[in-house]
Design an enzyme around this catalytic site. Structure first.
Site, PDB file in Angstrom:
ATOM      1  N   CYS A   1      -0.783  -5.607 -17.089  1.00  0.00           N
ATOM      2  CA  CYS A   1      -1.684  -4.938 -16.156  1.00  0.00           C
ATOM      3  C   CYS A   1      -1.199  -5.026 -14.709  1.00  0.00           C
ATOM      4  O   CYS A   1      -1.893  -4.590 -13.798  1.00  0.00           O
ATOM      5  CB  CYS A   1      -3.101  -5.508 -16.259  1.00  0.00           C
ATOM      6  SG  CYS A   1      -3.222  -7.257 -15.850  1.00  0.00           S
TER       7      CYS A   1
ATOM      8  N   HIS B   1       0.829  -1.206   0.000  1.00  0.00           N
ATOM      9  CA  HIS B   1       0.000   0.000   0.000  1.00  0.00           C
ATOM     10  C   HIS B   1       0.864   1.257   0.000  1.00  0.00           C
ATOM     11  O   HIS B   1       0.509   2.266  -0.618  1.00  0.00           O
ATOM     12  CB  HIS B   1      -0.909   0.018   1.234  1.00  0.00           C
ATOM     13  CG  HIS B   1      -2.180  -0.735   1.059  1.00  0.00           C
ATOM     14  ND1 HIS B   1      -3.114  -0.405   0.093  1.00  0.00           N
ATOM     15  CD2 HIS B   1      -2.682  -1.808   1.708  1.00  0.00           C
ATOM     16  CE1 HIS B   1      -4.134  -1.239   0.177  1.00  0.00           C
ATOM     17  NE2 HIS B   1      -3.893  -2.096   1.136  1.00  0.00           N
TER      18      HIS B   1
END
Length: 588
Positions: A517, A218
Protein backbone atom coordinates in the site's frame (compact mmCIF):
# COMPACT_ATOMS: atom_id res chain seq x y z
CA UNK A 1 -2.56 18.17 15.53
CA UNK A 2 -4.92 21.14 15.11
CA UNK A 3 -3.84 23.75 12.60
CA UNK A 4 -3.54 26.44 15.27
CA UNK A 5 -1.24 24.27 17.35
CA UNK A 6 1.12 23.82 14.41
CA UNK A 7 1.75 27.55 14.52
CA UNK A 8 1.67 28.10 18.27
CA UNK A 9 4.85 30.06 19.13
CA UNK A 10 4.88 28.43 22.54
CA UNK A 11 5.32 25.05 20.88
CA UNK A 12 8.48 26.04 18.99
CA UNK A 13 12.03 25.99 20.24
CA UNK A 14 14.10 25.61 17.06
CA UNK A 15 16.58 28.17 15.85
CA UNK A 16 15.61 30.30 12.85
CA UNK A 17 16.29 28.83 9.45
CA UNK A 18 17.49 31.25 6.79
CA UNK A 19 14.77 30.20 4.33
CA UNK A 20 16.55 32.04 1.55
CA UNK A 21 15.73 31.25 -2.07
CA UNK A 22 18.41 29.86 -4.33
CA UNK A 23 20.42 32.28 -6.42
CA UNK A 24 19.72 32.88 -10.11
CA UNK A 25 20.84 30.27 -12.61
CA UNK A 26 23.75 31.58 -14.60
CA UNK A 27 25.58 28.30 -15.01
CA UNK A 28 26.52 27.63 -18.61
CA UNK A 29 24.58 24.92 -20.40
CA UNK A 30 26.37 21.57 -20.39
CA UNK A 31 28.90 21.60 -23.21
CA UNK A 32 27.83 19.30 -26.02
CA UNK A 33 24.74 18.30 -24.08
CA UNK A 34 24.36 15.82 -21.26
CA UNK A 35 22.04 13.28 -19.77
CA UNK A 36 21.07 14.29 -16.25
CA UNK A 37 20.03 11.56 -13.83
CA UNK A 38 17.30 12.07 -11.28
CA UNK A 39 14.53 9.99 -9.72
CA UNK A 40 11.77 8.98 -12.07
CA UNK A 41 8.46 9.25 -10.22
CA UNK A 42 5.86 9.36 -13.01
CA UNK A 43 6.45 7.30 -16.15
CA UNK A 44 6.17 8.88 -19.57
CA UNK A 45 8.30 10.79 -22.05
CA UNK A 46 8.02 14.46 -22.93
CA UNK A 47 9.98 16.59 -25.39
CA UNK A 48 9.34 20.33 -25.12
CA UNK A 49 11.10 23.63 -24.41
CA UNK A 50 12.17 24.17 -20.81
CA UNK A 51 10.45 26.78 -18.67
CA UNK A 52 11.70 27.64 -15.20
CA UNK A 53 9.24 28.44 -12.43
CA UNK A 54 9.19 32.08 -11.45
CA UNK A 55 11.85 32.81 -8.81
CA UNK A 56 10.88 33.18 -5.20
CA UNK A 57 11.18 36.74 -3.79
CA UNK A 58 14.37 37.92 -2.16
CA UNK A 59 13.75 37.89 1.58
CA UNK A 60 15.04 40.49 4.02
CA UNK A 61 16.29 39.40 7.41
CA UNK A 62 16.08 42.86 8.93
CA UNK A 63 14.83 46.35 8.27
CA UNK A 64 14.45 49.80 9.84
CA UNK A 65 12.43 49.96 13.04
CA UNK A 66 8.78 50.78 12.49
CA UNK A 67 7.48 53.57 14.74
CA UNK A 68 4.85 52.43 17.21
CA UNK A 69 2.26 54.69 15.59
CA UNK A 70 2.65 52.86 12.26
CA UNK A 71 2.55 49.28 13.55
CA UNK A 72 -1.23 48.95 13.37
CA UNK A 73 -1.05 49.84 9.68
CA UNK A 74 1.61 47.16 9.14
CA UNK A 75 -0.67 44.57 10.76
CA UNK A 76 -3.53 45.65 8.54
CA UNK A 77 -1.35 45.36 5.43
CA UNK A 78 -0.36 41.84 6.43
CA UNK A 79 -3.98 40.85 7.09
CA UNK A 80 -5.04 42.17 3.67
CA UNK A 81 -2.19 40.40 1.87
CA UNK A 82 -2.87 37.11 3.68
CA UNK A 83 -6.59 37.29 2.89
CA UNK A 84 -5.84 37.99 -0.79
CA UNK A 85 -3.43 35.05 -1.07
CA UNK A 86 -5.81 32.71 0.77
CA UNK A 87 -8.73 33.73 -1.44
CA UNK A 88 -6.67 33.17 -4.58
CA UNK A 89 -5.70 29.66 -3.46
CA UNK A 90 -9.24 28.84 -2.36
CA UNK A 91 -10.54 29.88 -5.77
CA UNK A 92 -8.13 27.48 -7.45
CA UNK A 93 -9.18 24.73 -5.04
CA UNK A 94 -12.80 25.11 -6.14
CA UNK A 95 -11.74 24.53 -9.76
CA UNK A 96 -9.49 21.54 -8.96
CA UNK A 97 -10.31 17.91 -8.14
CA UNK A 98 -9.06 15.10 -5.93
CA UNK A 99 -5.73 15.43 -4.15
CA UNK A 100 -5.00 18.70 -5.96
CA UNK A 101 -8.11 20.33 -4.48
CA UNK A 102 -7.23 19.02 -1.01
CA UNK A 103 -3.71 20.44 -1.24
CA UNK A 104 -4.91 23.86 -2.37
CA UNK A 105 -7.54 24.03 0.37
CA UNK A 106 -4.99 23.02 3.00
CA UNK A 107 -2.52 25.64 1.79
CA UNK A 108 -5.22 28.31 1.74
CA UNK A 109 -6.07 27.49 5.35
CA UNK A 110 -2.42 27.82 6.39
CA UNK A 111 -2.32 31.41 5.14
CA UNK A 112 -5.09 32.46 7.52
CA UNK A 113 -3.99 30.25 10.41
CA UNK A 114 -4.44 32.12 13.70
CA UNK A 115 -1.20 30.88 15.22
CA UNK A 116 0.88 32.07 12.28
CA UNK A 117 -0.90 35.43 12.22
CA UNK A 118 -0.26 35.86 15.95
CA UNK A 119 3.42 35.16 15.41
CA UNK A 120 3.62 37.72 12.59
CA UNK A 121 1.81 40.34 14.67
CA UNK A 122 4.15 39.69 17.58
CA UNK A 123 7.13 40.58 15.40
CA UNK A 124 5.36 43.70 14.10
CA UNK A 125 4.69 44.76 17.67
CA UNK A 126 8.41 44.37 18.32
CA UNK A 127 9.06 47.03 15.67
CA UNK A 128 9.67 45.36 12.30
CA UNK A 129 7.65 45.81 9.12
CA UNK A 130 5.14 43.29 7.83
CA UNK A 131 7.53 41.73 5.31
CA UNK A 132 10.31 41.07 7.84
CA UNK A 133 7.73 39.89 10.40
CA UNK A 134 6.34 37.39 7.88
CA UNK A 135 9.83 36.03 7.17
CA UNK A 136 10.84 35.76 10.83
CA UNK A 137 7.60 34.13 11.97
CA UNK A 138 7.77 31.55 9.19
CA UNK A 139 11.43 30.76 9.80
CA UNK A 140 10.66 29.87 13.40
CA UNK A 141 8.14 27.24 12.35
CA UNK A 142 10.34 25.96 9.54
CA UNK A 143 13.12 25.31 12.04
CA UNK A 144 10.74 23.50 14.37
CA UNK A 145 9.24 21.33 11.63
CA UNK A 146 12.66 20.41 10.26
CA UNK A 147 13.67 19.31 13.73
CA UNK A 148 10.62 17.02 13.98
CA UNK A 149 11.39 15.52 10.57
CA UNK A 150 9.23 13.20 8.46
CA UNK A 151 5.89 14.53 7.22
CA UNK A 152 6.25 17.67 9.33
CA UNK A 153 9.57 18.44 7.63
CA UNK A 154 7.80 18.16 4.29
CA UNK A 155 5.37 20.84 5.46
CA UNK A 156 8.23 23.37 5.44
CA UNK A 157 7.77 23.62 1.67
CA UNK A 158 4.17 24.71 2.29
CA UNK A 159 5.27 27.26 4.90
CA UNK A 160 7.92 28.80 2.68
CA UNK A 161 5.41 28.93 -0.15
CA UNK A 162 2.78 30.89 1.78
CA UNK A 163 5.54 33.15 3.14
CA UNK A 164 6.72 33.95 -0.40
CA UNK A 165 3.21 34.54 -1.71
CA UNK A 166 2.35 36.93 1.12
CA UNK A 167 5.69 38.75 0.83
CA UNK A 168 5.15 39.20 -2.93
CA UNK A 169 1.62 40.50 -2.29
CA UNK A 170 2.88 42.96 0.34
CA UNK A 171 5.43 44.30 -2.14
CA UNK A 172 3.08 44.37 -5.10
CA UNK A 173 5.25 41.86 -6.99
CA UNK A 174 4.07 39.06 -9.32
CA UNK A 175 2.97 35.89 -7.58
CA UNK A 176 5.93 33.48 -7.35
CA UNK A 177 5.79 29.91 -8.56
CA UNK A 178 4.45 28.37 -11.74
CA UNK A 179 3.83 30.60 -14.78
CA UNK A 180 0.88 30.03 -17.12
CA UNK A 181 2.40 28.89 -20.42
CA UNK A 182 0.45 29.16 -23.66
CA UNK A 183 2.40 26.37 -25.39
CA UNK A 184 3.68 22.94 -24.25
CA UNK A 185 6.67 23.14 -21.89
CA UNK A 186 8.65 21.06 -19.45
CA UNK A 187 8.51 22.86 -16.12
CA UNK A 188 11.79 23.16 -14.20
CA UNK A 189 12.17 24.24 -10.57
CA UNK A 190 14.43 23.98 -7.55
CA UNK A 191 11.40 22.45 -5.88
CA UNK A 192 7.67 22.95 -6.24
CA UNK A 193 5.31 23.87 -3.45
CA UNK A 194 2.16 21.73 -3.22
CA UNK A 195 0.02 24.68 -4.28
CA UNK A 196 2.16 25.13 -7.39
CA UNK A 197 1.88 21.50 -8.41
CA UNK A 198 -1.84 21.32 -7.70
CA UNK A 199 -2.52 24.17 -10.09
CA UNK A 200 -0.73 22.71 -13.11
CA UNK A 201 -2.46 22.47 -16.49
CA UNK A 202 -1.48 19.11 -18.09
CA UNK A 203 -2.40 20.45 -21.52
CA UNK A 204 0.61 22.76 -21.45
CA UNK A 205 2.87 21.30 -18.72
CA UNK A 206 4.03 18.12 -20.47
CA UNK A 207 6.73 17.24 -17.94
CA UNK A 208 8.21 18.29 -14.60
CA UNK A 209 11.81 18.23 -13.37
CA UNK A 210 13.02 19.47 -9.99
CA UNK A 211 16.43 19.69 -8.37
CA UNK A 212 15.09 18.48 -5.02
CA UNK A 213 12.35 16.10 -3.90
CA UNK A 214 11.73 12.38 -3.55
CA UNK A 215 9.26 9.69 -4.57
CA UNK A 216 6.76 10.55 -1.83
CA UNK A 217 6.74 14.35 -2.26
CA UNK A 218 3.59 16.29 -3.15
CA UNK A 219 5.12 17.04 -6.53
CA UNK A 220 5.33 13.32 -7.29
CA UNK A 221 1.87 12.52 -5.94
CA UNK A 222 0.05 15.27 -7.84
CA UNK A 223 2.06 14.76 -11.04
CA UNK A 224 0.95 11.12 -10.86
CA UNK A 225 -2.68 12.19 -10.47
CA UNK A 226 -2.40 14.36 -13.58
CA UNK A 227 -0.36 11.77 -15.48
CA UNK A 228 2.47 14.26 -16.07
CA UNK A 229 5.89 12.62 -16.59
CA UNK A 230 8.05 13.72 -13.68
CA UNK A 231 11.67 13.49 -12.55
CA UNK A 232 12.74 14.81 -9.14
CA UNK A 233 16.05 15.00 -7.27
CA UNK A 234 18.03 15.91 -10.41
CA UNK A 235 20.47 18.06 -8.46
CA UNK A 236 22.48 21.12 -9.41
CA UNK A 237 23.06 19.93 -12.97
CA UNK A 238 19.57 21.10 -13.85
CA UNK A 239 20.68 24.70 -13.37
CA UNK A 240 22.54 24.58 -16.68
CA UNK A 241 19.30 24.22 -18.64
CA UNK A 242 18.10 27.55 -19.97
CA UNK A 243 14.53 28.70 -20.65
CA UNK A 244 13.42 27.72 -24.15
CA UNK A 245 15.96 24.92 -24.63
CA UNK A 246 14.50 21.72 -26.04
CA UNK A 247 14.88 18.86 -23.54
CA UNK A 248 13.74 15.25 -23.44
CA UNK A 249 12.41 13.99 -20.12
CA UNK A 250 12.01 10.27 -19.38
CA UNK A 251 9.92 9.92 -16.23
CA UNK A 252 10.43 6.17 -16.02
CA UNK A 253 14.22 6.11 -16.24
CA UNK A 254 14.61 9.40 -14.38
CA UNK A 255 16.66 10.87 -17.23
CA UNK A 256 16.77 14.30 -18.87
CA UNK A 257 18.57 14.82 -22.17
CA UNK A 258 19.61 18.45 -22.44
CA UNK A 259 20.32 18.55 -26.21
CA UNK A 260 18.33 15.71 -27.79
CA UNK A 261 18.00 15.09 -31.50
CA UNK A 262 14.67 16.84 -32.29
CA UNK A 263 13.39 14.12 -34.61
CA UNK A 264 14.21 11.27 -32.22
CA UNK A 265 12.82 13.22 -29.29
CA UNK A 266 9.53 13.75 -31.10
CA UNK A 267 9.34 10.06 -32.00
CA UNK A 268 9.81 8.98 -28.39
CA UNK A 269 7.31 11.54 -27.13
CA UNK A 270 4.73 10.38 -29.69
CA UNK A 271 5.17 6.76 -28.59
CA UNK A 272 4.64 7.84 -25.00
CA UNK A 273 1.49 9.73 -25.99
CA UNK A 274 0.12 6.54 -27.53
CA UNK A 275 0.75 4.76 -24.23
CA UNK A 276 -1.10 7.52 -22.39
CA UNK A 277 -4.07 6.96 -24.68
CA UNK A 278 -4.10 3.29 -23.66
CA UNK A 279 -3.88 4.25 -20.00
CA UNK A 280 -6.83 6.65 -20.26
CA UNK A 281 -8.90 3.92 -21.93
CA UNK A 282 -8.03 1.19 -19.40
CA UNK A 283 -10.94 0.13 -17.19
CA UNK A 284 -9.71 -3.07 -15.52
CA UNK A 285 -9.57 -5.60 -14.11
CA UNK A 286 -5.81 -6.05 -13.86
CA UNK A 287 -4.50 -9.21 -15.49
CA UNK A 288 -1.09 -10.14 -16.83
CA UNK A 289 -0.59 -11.07 -20.47
CA UNK A 290 -1.05 -14.70 -19.39
CA UNK A 291 -4.33 -13.97 -17.59
CA UNK A 292 -3.08 -13.93 -13.97
CA UNK A 293 -5.33 -11.65 -11.88
CA UNK A 294 -3.84 -8.95 -9.67
CA UNK A 295 -6.12 -7.07 -7.28
CA UNK A 296 -5.83 -3.27 -7.57
CA UNK A 297 -7.13 -1.21 -4.64
CA UNK A 298 -7.26 2.47 -3.68
CA UNK A 299 -5.61 4.48 -0.92
CA UNK A 300 -8.14 6.87 0.68
CA UNK A 301 -8.33 9.12 3.70
CA UNK A 302 -12.04 9.88 4.14
CA UNK A 303 -15.50 9.36 2.72
CA UNK A 304 -15.13 11.99 0.02
CA UNK A 305 -11.87 10.44 -1.16
CA UNK A 306 -13.44 6.98 -1.14
CA UNK A 307 -16.40 8.14 -3.23
CA UNK A 308 -14.04 9.85 -5.69
CA UNK A 309 -11.95 6.68 -5.98
CA UNK A 310 -15.03 4.51 -6.48
CA UNK A 311 -16.26 6.93 -9.13
CA UNK A 312 -13.26 6.16 -11.35
CA UNK A 313 -14.41 2.55 -11.62
CA UNK A 314 -10.80 1.35 -11.37
CA UNK A 315 -10.20 0.04 -7.81
CA UNK A 316 -11.78 -3.19 -6.58
CA UNK A 317 -11.92 -1.83 -3.06
CA UNK A 318 -9.75 0.03 -0.56
CA UNK A 319 -6.28 -1.21 0.31
CA UNK A 320 -5.42 1.59 2.74
CA UNK A 321 -7.86 3.77 4.65
CA UNK A 322 -5.64 6.25 6.54
CA UNK A 323 -7.90 6.86 9.51
CA UNK A 324 -5.55 9.24 11.33
CA UNK A 325 -5.90 11.81 8.55
CA UNK A 326 -9.56 12.22 9.51
CA UNK A 327 -8.56 13.54 12.92
CA UNK A 328 -5.56 15.83 12.39
CA UNK A 329 -7.54 18.84 13.62
CA UNK A 330 -9.35 17.05 16.47
CA UNK A 331 -8.56 18.56 19.87
CA UNK A 332 -9.75 15.46 21.71
CA UNK A 333 -10.45 11.83 20.89
CA UNK A 334 -13.65 11.51 18.83
CA UNK A 335 -16.36 9.36 20.33
CA UNK A 336 -17.08 5.85 19.09
CA UNK A 337 -20.24 7.16 17.43
CA UNK A 338 -18.38 10.00 15.67
CA UNK A 339 -15.70 7.65 14.41
CA UNK A 340 -18.25 5.10 13.25
CA UNK A 341 -20.00 7.75 11.18
CA UNK A 342 -16.76 8.59 9.39
CA UNK A 343 -15.85 4.95 8.75
CA UNK A 344 -19.38 4.21 7.54
CA UNK A 345 -18.93 6.71 4.70
CA UNK A 346 -15.89 4.82 3.40
CA UNK A 347 -17.58 1.43 3.71
CA UNK A 348 -20.61 2.78 1.88
CA UNK A 349 -18.51 3.89 -1.08
CA UNK A 350 -17.40 0.28 -1.68
CA UNK A 351 -20.37 -1.92 -0.68
CA UNK A 352 -19.54 -5.61 -0.43
CA UNK A 353 -15.96 -4.93 -1.50
CA UNK A 354 -12.67 -5.22 0.36
CA UNK A 355 -11.89 -2.26 2.63
CA UNK A 356 -8.61 -2.35 4.57
CA UNK A 357 -8.66 0.01 7.54
CA UNK A 358 -5.38 1.12 9.10
CA UNK A 359 -5.76 1.91 12.78
CA UNK A 360 -4.39 5.25 13.90
CA UNK A 361 -0.86 5.76 12.61
CA UNK A 362 -0.33 8.65 15.01
CA UNK A 363 2.91 10.05 16.34
CA UNK A 364 6.16 11.02 14.65
CA UNK A 365 5.28 12.94 11.48
CA UNK A 366 1.49 12.57 11.94
CA UNK A 367 0.85 13.99 15.40
CA UNK A 368 -2.66 13.89 16.82
CA UNK A 369 -3.56 16.08 19.77
CA UNK A 370 -5.13 13.13 21.62
CA UNK A 371 -2.66 10.39 20.69
CA UNK A 372 0.90 11.66 20.58
CA UNK A 373 3.83 11.36 22.96
CA UNK A 374 5.49 14.76 23.48
CA UNK A 375 9.19 15.65 23.30
CA UNK A 376 10.63 12.42 21.99
CA UNK A 377 14.30 12.65 20.98
CA UNK A 378 13.69 10.55 17.84
CA UNK A 379 9.95 10.41 17.05
CA UNK A 380 10.32 8.17 13.99
CA UNK A 381 11.80 5.48 16.23
CA UNK A 382 9.60 6.30 19.19
CA UNK A 383 6.01 5.87 20.32
CA UNK A 384 4.05 5.91 17.08
CA UNK A 385 1.42 3.78 15.36
CA UNK A 386 0.23 0.82 17.43
CA UNK A 387 2.70 1.74 20.18
CA UNK A 388 0.41 4.60 21.20
CA UNK A 389 -2.01 1.95 22.47
CA UNK A 390 0.56 0.69 24.97
CA UNK A 391 0.96 4.17 26.45
CA UNK A 392 -2.68 5.29 26.18
CA UNK A 393 -4.90 2.25 26.83
CA UNK A 394 -8.36 2.50 25.35
CA UNK A 395 -7.66 4.56 22.24
CA UNK A 396 -7.14 1.52 19.99
CA UNK A 397 -9.96 -0.48 21.60
CA UNK A 398 -12.44 2.35 21.03
CA UNK A 399 -11.34 2.72 17.43
CA UNK A 400 -11.88 -1.00 16.81
CA UNK A 401 -15.29 -0.70 18.48
CA UNK A 402 -16.15 2.11 16.07
CA UNK A 403 -15.06 0.07 13.05
CA UNK A 404 -17.24 -2.83 14.23
CA UNK A 405 -20.24 -0.54 14.72
CA UNK A 406 -19.78 0.97 11.26
CA UNK A 407 -19.47 -2.49 9.70
CA UNK A 408 -22.77 -3.63 11.21
CA UNK A 409 -24.51 -0.59 9.85
CA UNK A 410 -23.30 -1.13 6.29
CA UNK A 411 -22.93 -4.89 6.01
CA UNK A 412 -19.23 -4.44 5.28
CA UNK A 413 -16.60 -6.95 6.31
CA UNK A 414 -13.61 -4.68 7.02
CA UNK A 415 -10.04 -5.88 7.18
CA UNK A 416 -8.25 -4.01 9.96
CA UNK A 417 -4.48 -3.65 10.16
CA UNK A 418 -2.14 -2.18 12.73
CA UNK A 419 0.87 -0.04 11.81
CA UNK A 420 4.35 -0.48 13.32
CA UNK A 421 3.91 -4.07 14.55
CA UNK A 422 7.41 -5.32 15.43
CA UNK A 423 6.99 -8.52 17.48
CA UNK A 424 4.99 -11.75 17.53
CA UNK A 425 3.46 -10.87 20.90
CA UNK A 426 2.14 -7.61 19.45
CA UNK A 427 0.58 -9.44 16.50
CA UNK A 428 -1.07 -11.99 18.80
CA UNK A 429 -2.44 -9.30 21.11
CA UNK A 430 -3.79 -7.28 18.17
CA UNK A 431 -5.28 -10.30 16.41
CA UNK A 432 -7.22 -11.31 19.52
CA UNK A 433 -8.66 -7.80 19.95
CA UNK A 434 -9.88 -7.75 16.35
CA UNK A 435 -11.41 -11.22 16.43
CA UNK A 436 -13.24 -10.38 19.66
CA UNK A 437 -15.08 -7.76 17.61
CA UNK A 438 -15.66 -9.88 14.52
CA UNK A 439 -13.00 -8.06 12.50
CA UNK A 440 -10.39 -9.55 10.16
CA UNK A 441 -6.95 -8.75 11.64
CA UNK A 442 -3.79 -7.94 9.73
CA UNK A 443 -0.55 -6.08 10.30
CA UNK A 444 1.57 -3.70 8.29
CA UNK A 445 5.08 -4.73 7.35
CA UNK A 446 7.00 -1.53 8.01
CA UNK A 447 9.51 -2.59 10.63
CA UNK A 448 12.16 -4.95 9.21
CA UNK A 449 11.71 -7.32 12.17
CA UNK A 450 8.13 -7.97 11.00
CA UNK A 451 9.35 -9.15 7.59
CA UNK A 452 11.97 -11.34 9.24
CA UNK A 453 9.33 -12.92 11.50
CA UNK A 454 6.64 -13.19 8.85
CA UNK A 455 5.80 -16.87 9.38
CA UNK A 456 5.35 -16.42 13.11
CA UNK A 457 3.25 -13.25 12.75
CA UNK A 458 0.87 -14.93 10.29
CA UNK A 459 0.00 -17.53 12.90
CA UNK A 460 -1.98 -14.74 14.62
CA UNK A 461 -3.29 -12.52 11.79
CA UNK A 462 -4.95 -13.08 8.41
CA UNK A 463 -3.01 -10.78 6.08
CA UNK A 464 -0.03 -8.49 5.58
CA UNK A 465 0.07 -5.06 3.98
CA UNK A 466 3.52 -3.73 3.19
CA UNK A 467 4.06 -0.02 3.75
CA UNK A 468 7.02 0.52 1.44
CA UNK A 469 7.59 4.14 2.48
CA UNK A 470 8.38 3.34 6.10
CA UNK A 471 9.89 -0.09 5.39
CA UNK A 472 12.41 1.60 3.11
CA UNK A 473 13.39 4.31 5.55
CA UNK A 474 13.81 1.82 8.40
CA UNK A 475 15.68 -0.74 6.31
CA UNK A 476 18.05 1.90 4.92
CA UNK A 477 18.26 4.08 8.08
CA UNK A 478 17.36 7.16 6.02
CA UNK A 479 14.57 9.69 6.56
CA UNK A 480 12.25 9.27 3.59
CA UNK A 481 11.67 13.04 3.41
CA UNK A 482 15.39 13.89 3.18
CA UNK A 483 16.00 14.74 -0.47
CA UNK A 484 19.76 14.37 -0.04
CA UNK A 485 19.18 10.70 0.85
CA UNK A 486 16.85 9.98 -2.06
CA UNK A 487 19.08 7.21 -3.40
CA UNK A 488 18.76 5.37 -0.09
CA UNK A 489 15.03 5.96 0.26
CA UNK A 490 14.30 4.42 -3.14
CA UNK A 491 12.09 1.29 -2.79
CA UNK A 492 14.07 -0.23 -5.67
CA UNK A 493 16.88 -0.84 -3.18
CA UNK A 494 17.58 -4.62 -3.28
CA UNK A 495 17.62 -4.82 0.53
CA UNK A 496 14.05 -3.51 0.60
CA UNK A 497 12.97 -5.87 -2.18
CA UNK A 498 14.43 -8.82 -0.25
CA UNK A 499 12.37 -7.89 2.83
CA UNK A 500 9.25 -7.66 0.65
CA UNK A 501 10.04 -11.06 -0.84
CA UNK A 502 10.40 -12.57 2.64
CA UNK A 503 7.00 -11.24 3.70
CA UNK A 504 5.34 -12.37 0.46
CA UNK A 505 6.80 -15.86 0.71
CA UNK A 506 5.55 -16.13 4.30
CA UNK A 507 2.09 -15.27 2.99
CA UNK A 508 2.33 -17.94 0.31
CA UNK A 509 3.33 -20.58 2.88
CA UNK A 510 0.39 -19.61 5.10
CA UNK A 511 -2.05 -19.24 2.22
CA UNK A 512 -2.76 -15.65 3.26
CA UNK A 513 -2.75 -12.48 1.12
CA UNK A 514 0.10 -9.96 1.13
CA UNK A 515 -0.51 -6.51 -0.35
CA UNK A 516 1.52 -3.37 -0.88
CA UNK A 517 0.00 0.00 0.00
CA UNK A 518 3.03 2.30 -0.16
CA UNK A 519 3.90 4.62 -3.05
CA UNK A 520 5.87 1.76 -4.67
CA UNK A 521 2.55 0.25 -5.76
CA UNK A 522 1.92 3.28 -7.99
CA UNK A 523 5.11 2.73 -10.02
CA UNK A 524 4.03 0.56 -13.01
CA UNK A 525 7.44 -1.06 -13.47
CA UNK A 526 7.98 -1.69 -9.78
CA UNK A 527 4.41 -2.98 -9.46
CA UNK A 528 5.30 -5.81 -11.84
CA UNK A 529 8.36 -6.64 -9.75
CA UNK A 530 6.26 -6.68 -6.58
CA UNK A 531 3.86 -9.15 -8.18
CA UNK A 532 6.84 -11.25 -9.21
CA UNK A 533 8.01 -11.29 -5.60
CA UNK A 534 4.67 -12.79 -4.53
CA UNK A 535 2.55 -9.75 -3.66
CA UNK A 536 -1.16 -10.43 -4.28
CA UNK A 537 -2.64 -6.91 -4.29
CA UNK A 538 -1.49 -3.36 -4.99
CA UNK A 539 -3.04 -0.26 -3.45
CA UNK A 540 -2.36 3.29 -4.63
CA UNK A 541 -4.11 6.57 -5.40
CA UNK A 542 -6.94 5.72 -7.79
CA UNK A 543 -5.61 7.85 -10.70
CA UNK A 544 -2.37 5.81 -10.69
CA UNK A 545 -4.06 2.42 -11.08
CA UNK A 546 -4.68 2.56 -14.83
CA UNK A 547 -0.96 2.89 -15.65
CA UNK A 548 -0.23 -0.06 -13.37
CA UNK A 549 -2.98 -2.11 -15.00
CA UNK A 550 -1.72 -1.41 -18.52
CA UNK A 551 1.86 -2.35 -17.61
CA UNK A 552 0.76 -5.60 -15.98
CA UNK A 553 -1.31 -6.44 -19.05
CA UNK A 554 1.72 -6.10 -21.31
CA UNK A 555 3.95 -8.42 -19.24
CA UNK A 556 3.94 -12.20 -19.25
CA UNK A 557 4.18 -14.15 -16.02
CA UNK A 558 7.66 -15.28 -17.05
CA UNK A 559 8.83 -11.71 -17.63
CA UNK A 560 7.41 -10.64 -14.27
CA UNK A 561 9.16 -13.50 -12.46
CA UNK A 562 12.48 -12.84 -14.20
CA UNK A 563 12.25 -9.09 -13.58
CA UNK A 564 11.64 -9.72 -9.88
CA UNK A 565 14.60 -12.09 -9.63
CA UNK A 566 16.89 -9.70 -11.49
CA UNK A 567 15.85 -6.76 -9.30
CA UNK A 568 16.18 -8.54 -5.98
CA UNK A 569 19.67 -9.80 -6.85
CA UNK A 570 20.95 -6.50 -8.30
CA UNK A 571 23.76 -4.66 -6.46
CA UNK A 572 22.06 -1.25 -6.37
CA UNK A 573 18.64 0.33 -6.65
CA UNK A 574 19.43 1.83 -10.04
CA UNK A 575 20.74 -1.52 -11.29
CA UNK A 576 17.55 -3.19 -10.07
CA UNK A 577 15.39 -0.71 -11.97
CA UNK A 578 17.52 -1.00 -15.11
CA UNK A 579 17.37 -4.81 -15.02
CA UNK A 580 13.59 -4.81 -14.65
CA UNK A 581 13.24 -2.26 -17.45
CA UNK A 582 15.31 -4.36 -19.84
CA UNK A 583 13.16 -7.44 -19.19
CA UNK A 584 9.74 -5.81 -19.07
CA UNK A 585 10.23 -3.12 -21.72
CA UNK A 586 13.22 -4.28 -23.70
CA UNK A 587 11.85 -7.75 -24.37
CA UNK A 588 14.88 -9.56 -22.96
Amino acid sequence: MPVDARFDPAATNGESADGQPSESRETAAPAGGATLQGIGVVAGIAASPALWARPRPQLPTDGPEVPEADRAEQKEQFDTAAATVSGRLQGRAEEAEGHAAEVLEATASLVTDKGWRRAVNKHVEAGVNAVVATVRATDTFVAKFEKIGGLMAERTTDLKDIRDRVVAELRGEPEPGVPSPDEPVILLADDLAPADTAGLDPEFVRGIATQLGGKTSHTAIIARQFGIPCVVGVGAGLEGVQDGALILLDGERGEIETTPDPAKAKERADESAQMQTKIRAWSGPAVTADGTRVQLLANVQDGAGARAAAGTGLPEGVGLFRTELCFLSAQSEPSVETQAGIYREVFGAFPEQKVVVRTLDAGSDKPLAFATMPDEPNPSLGVRGVRIAFEQPGVLERQLDAVAVAAKGTGAEPWVMAPMIATVDEAKWYGEMCRDRGLIPGVMIEVPSAALMGDELLEHVEFFSIGTNDLTQYAMAADRMASQLSELTDPWQPAVLKLIKMAAEAGQRAGKPVGVCGEAAADPLLACVLVGLGVTSLSAAAPALAAVGVQLGQATDDQIARAAQAAVTAPTGQAAQDAAFDILKGGK
